[in-house]
Design a protein around this motif. Structure first.
Motif, PDB file in Angstrom:
ATOM      1  N   HIS A 275       6.944 -21.641  67.024  1.00 27.85           N
ATOM      2  CA  HIS A 275       6.005 -22.464  66.270  1.00 27.85           C
ATOM      3  C   HIS A 275       6.491 -23.916  66.345  1.00 27.85           C
ATOM      4  O   HIS A 275       7.702 -24.155  66.324  1.00 27.85           O
ATOM      5  CB  HIS A 275       5.957 -21.979  64.811  1.00 27.85           C
ATOM      6  CG  HIS A 275       4.810 -22.519  64.045  1.00 27.85           C
ATOM      7  ND1 HIS A 275       4.859 -23.728  63.392  1.00 27.85           N
ATOM      8  CD2 HIS A 275       3.558 -22.045  63.861  1.00 27.85           C
ATOM      9  CE1 HIS A 275       3.692 -23.969  62.819  1.00 27.85           C
ATOM     10  NE2 HIS A 275       2.885 -22.969  63.100  1.00 27.85           N
ATOM     11  N   VAL A 334       1.632 -13.336  63.480  1.00 29.05           N
ATOM     12  CA  VAL A 334       0.376 -13.704  64.159  1.00 29.05           C
ATOM     13  C   VAL A 334      -0.501 -12.459  64.236  1.00 29.05           C
ATOM     14  O   VAL A 334      -0.010 -11.329  64.107  1.00 29.05           O
ATOM     15  CB  VAL A 334       0.615 -14.255  65.593  1.00 29.05           C
ATOM     16  CG1 VAL A 334       1.406 -15.553  65.572  1.00 29.05           C
ATOM     17  CG2 VAL A 334       1.312 -13.232  66.478  1.00 29.05           C
ATOM     18  N   ASP A 338      -3.965 -12.272  68.894  1.00 37.24           N
ATOM     19  CA  ASP A 338      -3.363 -13.531  69.362  1.00 37.24           C
ATOM     20  C   ASP A 338      -2.064 -13.250  70.103  1.00 37.24           C
ATOM     21  O   ASP A 338      -1.746 -13.921  71.085  1.00 37.24           O
ATOM     22  CB  ASP A 338      -3.091 -14.486  68.192  1.00 37.24           C
ATOM     23  CG  ASP A 338      -4.347 -15.253  67.817  1.00 37.24           C
ATOM     24  OD1 ASP A 338      -5.365 -15.108  68.530  1.00 37.24           O
ATOM     25  OD2 ASP A 338      -4.310 -15.983  66.806  1.00 37.24           O
ATOM     26  N   ARG A 342      -1.149 -14.118  74.209  1.00 36.20           N
ATOM     27  CA  ARG A 342      -0.236 -15.272  74.211  1.00 36.20           C
ATOM     28  C   ARG A 342      -0.139 -15.964  75.567  1.00 36.20           C
ATOM     29  O   ARG A 342      -0.003 -17.189  75.639  1.00 36.20           O
ATOM     30  CB  ARG A 342       1.160 -14.850  73.708  1.00 36.20           C
ATOM     31  CG  ARG A 342       1.876 -13.894  74.636  1.00 36.20           C
ATOM     32  CD  ARG A 342       2.973 -13.110  73.932  1.00 36.20           C
ATOM     33  NE  ARG A 342       3.602 -12.161  74.843  1.00 36.20           N
ATOM     34  CZ  ARG A 342       3.074 -10.989  75.201  1.00 36.20           C
ATOM     35  NH1 ARG A 342       1.897 -10.618  74.709  1.00 36.20           N
ATOM     36  NH2 ARG A 342       3.710 -10.195  76.032  1.00 36.20           N
TER      37      ARG A 342
END
Ligand code: FAD
Length: 500
Positions: A275, A334, A338, A342
């Motif tokens: 992140h 997540v 998603d 990725r």
């Protein structure tokens, strides 16, 4: 190119008799058939055909079968590296158009479900369709813009393989059009020779037009975790203990990534955090660390209604057994979708860098656990120590989860590593030329040969039949026999260079 009269007649029959949606009339569409993700090999077909019905596809193959010299290549999404889905002077079939959108749910015994999908469907579309029913394929590749028939013709491996085997171990039934143009439904029980031949069969025995994919209830969310190691032995010991632990006492997805021990944004530490608000504290890396770092990538599935505290407790108890560098662990929650998509987000970043359309040279190796430490020393820490401008993957899987009756060949060891050198064309200091990448790959294969490693190349494209025979080893006799049974005139998938 001179076209034989017989071939011309066949082409005219095709156009007259069959509903061909597109025949490569526009040069952009036609050019697609002479391109693949590798961007290194390009051969021109006679025609690139978009056909909507599998019956028509069978008729085309039958016409090619009676022609003098026409070959037929199924093209999934063209994500091969070395022209495997091309056909020089032959017919290339756009599999994405065949029976597109015809998805169905099959309920087997008890609570077992299968998705019945076209061979040309993208896994991303299969996933979305399954998620709408609360279900998901069990075994997934890292990237889902690949077709069902394309990965089933190879193996289809990823972070779920340690538990469920490759995608080829998660199929109940196929519909295949053989090299004689016959449409055959096959499974473990019915026409088993064709079923197991087509799985991992490099498109040699037939064109997969439908597949029944084994499903499981879909989780809503995943806890996505990356753990950094400096010591390769500790990394492999931890990875092996996780892949051999029983279900419920391990993670749901396990892979490993090798990164450069440096601050290069694409090849080093900055590529590890999950992140933007996470930072990689490089002060935590001991002075004794070598040129590469190893990153265990794992996930735990959960449902939205599961308590976060319970997930934290499970994750903490699993992490406590592992020997990563303290403080170099990264976690994110997540959605399951998603997470599975990725690499699509990486694709978008690579496209923005202009990297997606550059030539890509890839090397994939299945390598026994007994040879992996030596491989690390010779390949990761030496030949590839500057990084590759893409993803370097290394993670263990269990041989017992691969069905030995398929055409796929494996190392002998029960635990072997999937090593993937995936050059995405991202920036890299002293970016090597394609020639240099090819010589790096040859050097790596030479290391495996010279040290008599227990290994097999995956997704490779050998140049001669002698090399293919060596690759298939004890399975060559069966492979060649199946070719005689199902495609005796060797018209299918000529781009693999196995039979002429
Ligand atoms: P194509 O490249 O179009 O075709 C591959 C071969 O299969 C050709 O010989 C073709 O003739 C034949 N073929 C295609 N469709 C059919 C069909 N319906 N019936 C019979 N034969 C057919 N692989 C993994 O295992 N795991 C991964 O995580 C993974 N990630 C990838 C990520 C990216 C970005 C890329 C480019 C590739 C990745 N691959 C991965 C490799 C991928 O599995 C292969 O490229 C595979 O060939 C699927 O691609 P495709 O569907 O585009 O098939």
């Amino acid at each position: 190119m001179a076209i034989r009269v017989g071939t011309l007649i066949v082409i005219m029959c095709i156009i007259a008799a069959i509903d061909v949606q597109g025949i490569g009339a526009s040069s952009t569409y036609y050019d697609l058939a002479a391109k693949d993700f590798g961007g290194i090999v390009s051969v021109r077909p006679l025609a690139f055909l978009a056909i909507s019905k599998s019956d028509d596809l069978a008729r085309i193959v039958r016409l090619a079968y009676i022609s003098d010299d026409l070959t037929v290549a199924a093209r999934g999404n063209g994500h091969s590296i070395n022209g495997q889905a091309m056909a020089e002077g032959g017919l290339v079939i756009d599999m994405r158009s065949v029976e597109s959108g015809h998805f169905g749910l099959v309920k087997a015994n008890g609570s077992t479900y299968y998705a019945d999908v076209p061979g040309g469907a993208l896994w991303e579309d299969v996933l979305d369709w399954c998620l709408a029913q609360g279900l998901s394929p069990r075994s997934n590749t890292d990237y889902l813009r690949l077709t069902v028939g394309g990965t089933l013709s190879n193996a289809g491996v990823g972070g779920h393989t340690f538990r469920f085997g490759p995608q080829t171990s998660n199929v109940a039934e196929l519909e295949v059009i053989t090299g004689k143009g016959q449409r055959v439904v096959c499974s473990e029980k019915e026409n088993a020779e064709l079923f197991f031949g087509a799985l991992g069969g490099l498109g040699q025995f037939g064109i997969i037009t439908r597949a029944q994919i084994l499903l499981q209830p879909a989780p809503d969310m995943v806890r996505w975790i990356r753990l950094v190691y400096t010591d390769f032995d500790e990394f492999t010991q931890d990875a092996e203990s996780l892949v051999t632990a029983p279900e419920g006492q391990s993670f749901d997805y396990i892979e490993g990534i090798v990164v450069v021990n440096g601050d290069d944004p694409f090849n080093g530490w900055p590529s590890v955090p999950l992140h933007p608000n996470q930072t990689f504290n490089s002060d935590l890396i001991p002075q004794s660390a070598g040129p590469m770092l190893y990153c265990l990538e794992v996930t735990l599935h959960y449902k939205k209604y599961d308590s976060r505290t319970a997930i934290d407790v499970t994750v903490d108890s699993l992490l406590r057994q592992l020997r990563y560098v303290e403080g170099l662990d990264f976690q994110a929650d997540v959605s399951y979708r998603d997470f599975l998509l990725r690499v699509k987000w990486e694709e978008q970043a690579a496209r923005a860098e202009g990297a997606w359309d550059k030539p890509h040279r890839w090397l994939n190796i299945f390598l026994s656990r007994t040879d992996i430490a030596e491989f690390d020393h010779a390949a990761f820490k030496t030949i590839l120590k500057d990084g590759i401008g893409g993803r370097l993957l290394v993670y263990p899987v269990l041989r017992r989860n691969f069905d030995n009756r398929t055409s796929l060949v494996l190392p002998e060891a029960e635990i072997f590593y999937i090593v993937s050198i995936l050059r995405l064309g991202l920036p890299i200091p002293n970016e090597p030329s394609v020639g240099r990448m090819i010589s790096q790959d040859k050097e790596i294969i030479k290391v495996c040969e010279d040290n008599a490693f227990d290994y097999k190349l995956y997704l490779w494209n050998f140049e001669t039949q002698e090399e293919w025979k060596r690759h298939f080893g004890k399975k060559w006799g069966m492979f060649a026999r199946r070719k005689m049974m199902f495609d005796p005139k060797a018209i299918l998938s000529p781009g693999q260079n196995i039979f002429t």
